[in-house]
Design a protein around this motif. Structure first.
Motif, PDB file in Angstrom:
ATOM      1  N   TRP A 154       0.823  -1.194   0.000  1.00  0.00           N
ATOM      2  CA  TRP A 154       0.000   0.000   0.000  1.00  0.00           C
ATOM      3  C   TRP A 154       0.863   1.252   0.000  1.00  0.00           C
ATOM      4  N   THR A 155       0.253   2.387  -0.316  1.00  0.00           N
ATOM      5  CA  THR A 155       0.946   3.671  -0.295  1.00  0.00           C
ATOM      6  C   THR A 155       0.077   4.689   0.436  1.00  0.00           C
ATOM      7  N   THR A 161      -3.005   8.458  -2.928  1.00  0.00           N
ATOM      8  CA  THR A 161      -3.713   7.835  -4.040  1.00  0.00           C
ATOM      9  C   THR A 161      -3.122   8.340  -5.351  1.00  0.00           C
ATOM     10  N   ASN A 162      -3.407   7.639  -6.417  1.00  0.00           N
ATOM     11  CA  ASN A 162      -2.968   8.101  -7.735  1.00  0.00           C
ATOM     12  C   ASN A 162      -3.619   9.433  -8.086  1.00  0.00           C
ATOM     13  N   HIS A 163      -4.856   9.650  -7.633  1.00  0.00           N
ATOM     14  CA  HIS A 163      -5.522  10.930  -7.884  1.00  0.00           C
ATOM     15  C   HIS A 163      -4.753  12.075  -7.225  1.00  0.00           C
ATOM     16  N   ARG A 199      -1.548  12.091  -6.464  1.00  0.00           N
ATOM     17  CA  ARG A 199      -0.274  12.247  -7.180  1.00  0.00           C
ATOM     18  C   ARG A 199      -0.463  13.065  -8.452  1.00  0.00           C
ATOM     19  N   HIS A 201     -13.724  12.621   1.186  1.00  0.00           N
ATOM     20  CA  HIS A 201     -13.925  11.674   2.281  1.00  0.00           C
ATOM     21  C   HIS A 201     -14.445  12.389   3.528  1.00  0.00           C
TER      22      HIS A 201
END
Length: 108
Positions: A11-12, A15-17, A19, A80
């Motif tokens: 996991w990271t 999120t790609n969004h 980034r 969120h």
């Protein structure tokens, strides 16, 4: 054809969004190909993420010749519920502060 990015396991934190948004904040005239390279994503994935961000009101673009110039809607709230009240501008400010503190490779 999109180059396949390096595989990643686990996991990271980001999120790609997030980034993609950070790369666009750094250079609003970035090309999809350049965003993909910096985020280690495929161009197709970045196109979908940009469409998601635009569709949700976080981002707009205008054509400049054969390229796009992106504009981040800074006052847009994060989605969120746990991030209630945090804006895109606030998130990007955290990234900018981190970058400023680590320009020489050491935290200040």
């Amino acid at each position: 054809m999109d180059a396949v990015p390096e595989p990643h396991t686990g996991w990271t934190f980001l999120t790609n969004h997030a980034r993609v948004l950070a790369v666009i904040a750094d250079d609003p005239t970035s090309r999809i190909r350049d965003i993909a390279a910096r985020c280690r994503l495929t161009e197709r994935a970045v196109q979908k993420i940009v469409a998601d961000l635009e569709g949700s009101g976080y981002l707009t673009h205008t054509r400049q010749g054969r390229s796009n110039a992106y504009q981040i809607t800074a006052g847009t709230l994060l989605r969120h519920p746990a991030d209630s009240g945090m804006t895109v501008a606030g998130l990007l400010l955290l990234f900018a502060q981190h970058d400023a503190e680590h320009t020489d490779g050491f935290p200040h």
